[in-house]
Write an enzyme that holds these catalytic residues in place. Structure first.
Site, mmCIF file in Angstrom:
data_model
loop_
_atom_site.group_PDB
_atom_site.id
_atom_site.type_symbol
_atom_site.label_atom_id
_atom_site.label_comp_id
_atom_site.label_asym_id
_atom_site.label_seq_id
_atom_site.Cartn_x
_atom_site.Cartn_y
_atom_site.Cartn_z
ATOM 1 N N HIS A 1 0.674 -1.178 -0.174
ATOM 2 C CA HIS A 1 -0.011 0.010 0.180
ATOM 3 C C HIS A 1 0.875 1.413 -0.012
ATOM 4 C CE1 HIS A 1 0.886 -0.150 3.979
ATOM 5 N NE2 HIS A 1 0.649 1.111 4.336
HETATM 6 C C1 UD1 Z 1 -1.959 5.978 5.426
HETATM 7 C C2 UD1 Z 1 -0.401 6.352 6.272
HETATM 8 C C3 UD1 Z 1 0.341 5.304 6.096
HETATM 9 C C4 UD1 Z 1 -0.094 3.941 6.583
HETATM 10 C C5 UD1 Z 1 -1.369 3.486 6.066
HETATM 11 C C6 UD1 Z 1 -1.834 2.335 6.956
HETATM 12 C C7 UD1 Z 1 -0.336 8.830 5.872
HETATM 13 C C8 UD1 Z 1 0.678 9.506 4.977
HETATM 14 N N1 UD1 Z 1 0.145 7.340 5.221
HETATM 15 O O1 UD1 Z 1 -1.822 5.555 4.369
HETATM 16 O O2 UD1 Z 1 1.737 5.446 6.739
HETATM 17 O O3 UD1 Z 1 0.895 2.905 6.305
HETATM 18 O O4 UD1 Z 1 -2.400 4.615 6.397
HETATM 19 O O5 UD1 Z 1 -2.754 1.869 6.250
HETATM 20 O O6 UD1 Z 1 -0.943 8.986 6.888
HETATM 21 N N2 UD1 Z 1 -9.366 4.640 1.748
HETATM 22 C C9 UD1 Z 1 -10.377 4.188 1.689
HETATM 23 N N3 UD1 Z 1 -11.054 3.954 3.077
HETATM 24 C C10 UD1 Z 1 -10.167 4.008 4.302
HETATM 25 C C11 UD1 Z 1 -8.823 4.699 4.216
HETATM 26 C C12 UD1 Z 1 -8.389 4.774 3.096
HETATM 27 O O7 UD1 Z 1 -11.307 4.216 0.752
HETATM 28 O O8 UD1 Z 1 -10.847 3.558 5.312
HETATM 29 C C13 UD1 Z 1 -8.459 4.956 0.466
HETATM 30 C C14 UD1 Z 1 -9.045 6.738 -0.045
HETATM 31 O O9 UD1 Z 1 -9.153 6.562 -1.284
HETATM 32 C C15 UD1 Z 1 -7.837 7.228 0.216
HETATM 33 C C16 UD1 Z 1 -6.652 6.427 0.013
HETATM 34 O O10 UD1 Z 1 -7.166 5.234 0.686
HETATM 35 O O11 UD1 Z 1 -7.758 8.490 -0.365
HETATM 36 C C17 UD1 Z 1 -5.524 6.836 0.841
HETATM 37 O O12 UD1 Z 1 -5.817 6.816 2.326
HETATM 38 P P1 UD1 Z 1 -4.775 7.611 3.189
HETATM 39 O O13 UD1 Z 1 -5.339 7.622 4.746
HETATM 40 O O14 UD1 Z 1 -4.444 8.964 2.599
HETATM 41 O O15 UD1 Z 1 -3.276 6.823 3.066
HETATM 42 P P2 UD1 Z 1 -3.081 5.296 3.243
HETATM 43 O O16 UD1 Z 1 -2.574 4.911 2.076
HETATM 44 O O17 UD1 Z 1 -4.116 4.674 4.156
HETATM 45 N N1 UDP Z 2 -3.760 -5.877 8.529
HETATM 46 C C1 UDP Z 2 -4.989 -6.272 8.742
HETATM 47 N N2 UDP Z 2 -5.849 -6.719 7.550
HETATM 48 C C2 UDP Z 2 -5.324 -6.812 6.452
HETATM 49 C C3 UDP Z 2 -4.053 -6.132 6.171
HETATM 50 C C4 UDP Z 2 -3.255 -5.635 7.257
HETATM 51 O O1 UDP Z 2 -5.394 -6.634 9.783
HETATM 52 O O2 UDP Z 2 -6.225 -7.070 5.550
HETATM 53 C C5 UDP Z 2 -2.955 -5.434 9.844
HETATM 54 C C6 UDP Z 2 -1.735 -5.883 9.725
HETATM 55 O O3 UDP Z 2 -1.554 -7.322 10.574
HETATM 56 C C7 UDP Z 2 -0.922 -5.008 10.728
HETATM 57 C C8 UDP Z 2 -1.531 -3.496 10.081
HETATM 58 O O4 UDP Z 2 -3.044 -3.931 9.732
HETATM 59 O O5 UDP Z 2 -1.324 -4.996 12.096
HETATM 60 C C9 UDP Z 2 -0.719 -2.940 9.363
HETATM 61 O O6 UDP Z 2 -1.389 -2.012 8.506
HETATM 62 P P1 UDP Z 2 -0.931 -1.209 7.177
HETATM 63 O O7 UDP Z 2 -0.307 -2.174 6.549
HETATM 64 O O8 UDP Z 2 -2.116 -0.797 6.557
HETATM 65 O O9 UDP Z 2 -0.184 -0.038 7.844
HETATM 66 P P2 UDP Z 2 1.341 0.069 8.094
HETATM 67 O O10 UDP Z 2 1.588 -0.678 9.259
HETATM 68 O O11 UDP Z 2 2.310 0.328 7.009
HETATM 69 O O12 UDP Z 2 1.508 1.748 8.713
#
Ligand code: UD1
Ligand code: UDP
Length: 363
Positions: free
Chosen positions: A208
């Site tokens: 991601h």
């Molecule tokens: C964010 C964090 C990243 C973390 C990740 C965990 C920042 C800069 N990045 O990235 O460090 O590893 O969360 O998962 O804060 N979206 C949905 N539903 C949701 C969440 C996201 O549809 O519940 C989609 C939306 O289109 C959104 C995109 O994902 O625009 C990105 O979401 P965003 O929270 O901006 O960043 P992540 O890629 O989730």
């Molecule tokens: N995770 C989960 N379901 C999924 C993918 C990830 O429960 O389908 C959990 C994973 O085990 C970990 C956390 O989400 O605890 C990691 O989140 P993510 O990779 O989105 O963010 P990051 O750790 O890179 O910030």
């Protein structure tokens, strides 16, 4: 009682703070605010339910879900609602976690209203400033009053930057959640049967990171490399990736089994029983070493260096030959057996307790 306010808003933060919130409730005049950065049911509610986390005192809605799904959650979008919350709060301390937009927005708003910042999971450094998260880590660490680092290494990074006071080495609270829910996951999750897969006969993949998925050529290169490998690949798809795949008009190769994001119990079951995990996630690198599953990280750098030096995680970048080479290296050797002996650098699952005990003494 000291007034404290905790703010976070993403999936990994829910998991990593889940064991700490009840302890903060018990020991402080504590308010818990969810920033609303993540908003989909499969990214939020399912984790509150499975990790038995109480409802937040306030759930912010910085943007309509439809808008967020289109524009994303820039930290500046999150600030106004957080600022409103903090402006009216008498809390002396703001607790933030990790390196997300929510972490930065809550820190900036906290500073504006004269709050002291407590940063959990401080000191992590990838030394790659192109990562949005690296900027957040540095900015938040340098503006925090109390810092909790997971390891000696991360504490030493702070020393090098001149942050020598009020920091404590406590492990990583992801281990608290992982160890607490592993037994229940093994017993109750039916995900292997549902997906018709068997222990040690599949590779779990999560991707991601913006650097990996926001450019069509790179995302396609990674997916093709994974598909070409010929092994069973399970990919719970992050909403960011789902959105990109649709935008780019891709078809994910059929040999990759794409599923919706899974809840924590299914995730632990999938992780624990995988032959190997391939990821660019921070939390998954930590969970892999906790569960003693070999990990390949689809990045050139990481802020989880402890997993690399332990020999449990390999930085493989995103070139297909390197991905393929490392998959064979892990699956055709005794590596998985060797990894069983590794001591977890992130602690013993008591990080939340340690943090709250220290906070009781110092604030
Ligand atoms: C964010 C964090 C990243 C973390 C990740 C965990 C920042 C800069 N990045 O990235 O460090 O590893 O969360 O998962 O804060 N979206 C949905 N539903 C949701 C969440 C996201 O549809 O519940 C989609 C939306 O289109 C959104 C995109 O994902 O625009 C990105 O979401 P965003 O929270 O901006 O960043 P992540 O890629 O989730
Ligand atoms: N995770 C989960 N379901 C999924 C993918 C990830 O429960 O389908 C959990 C994973 O085990 C970990 C956390 O989400 O605890 C990691 O989140 P993510 O990779 O989105 O963010 P990051 O750790 O890179 O910030």
């Amino acid at each position: 009682m000291t007034e404290v306010i905790t703010l976070f808003g993403t999936r990994p933060e829910i998991i990593k703070m889940s064991q700490m919130i009840p302890l903060l409730d018990k020991n402080f005049d504590h308010r818990f605010v969810f920033t609303g950065q993540h908003f989909s049911r499969e990214m939020v509610e399912i984790f509150f339910d499975q990790l038995k986390l109480r409802k937040p005192d306030s759930i912010l809605t910085p943007h309509a879900a439809e808008t967020a799904a289109i524009v994303g959650s820039d930290y500046s979008v999150l600030i106004p609602s957080i600022a409103k919350e903090l402006k009216n709060s008498k809390a002396e301390y703001v607790i933030v976690y990790g390196d997300t937009n929510s972490t930065l927005a809550a820190t900036l708003a906290g500073l504006q209203y004269g709050k002291k910042i407590i940063h959990i999971e401080a000191g992590l450094r990838s030394y790659d400033k192109r990562m949005a998260e690296e900027l957040v880590r540095v900015l938040v660490d340098h503006n925090s009053d109390i810092l909790f680092t997971p390891t000696e290494l991360t504490s030493s990074f702070l020393d090098k930057e001149g942050i020598k006071e009020s920091k404590y080495i406590v492990g990583n609270s992801v281990v608290d959640a992982t160890l607490k829910y592993l037994g229940e996951a093994e017993k109750t999750s039916k995900i292997l049967d549902e997906l018709k897969i068997k222990k040690d006969e599949y590779i779990l993949v999560t991707i991601h990171r913006a650097e990996n998925v926001d450019k069509p050529e790179k995302l396609m290169r990674i997916l093709r490399a994974l598909a070409a490998n010929g092994r069973e690949i399970i990919l719970p798809i992050h909403p960011r990736v789902k959105k990109r795949v649709m935008e780019f008009g891709f078809k994910i190769p059929d040999s990759i089994k794409v599923i919706d994001p899974v809840g924590y119990l299914d995730m632990l079951k999938l992780l624990k029983n995988a032959s190997l995990v391939i990821t660019d996630s921070g939390g998954v690198q930590e969970e892999a070493i906790t569960l003693k599953v070999p990990c390949l990280t689809l990045r050139e750098t990481t802020e989880r260096w402890e997993t690399i030096s332990a020999g449990a995680n390999f930085l493989v970048g995103t070139e297909s030959q390197l991905i393929d080479y490392h998959i064979k290296m892990v699956l055709n050797t005794e590596l998985k057996k060797k990894i069983q002996q590794i001591e977890n650098p992130y602690g013993d699952g008591k990080t939340s307790e340690k943090i709250v005990k220290i906070l009781k003494d110092v604030i």
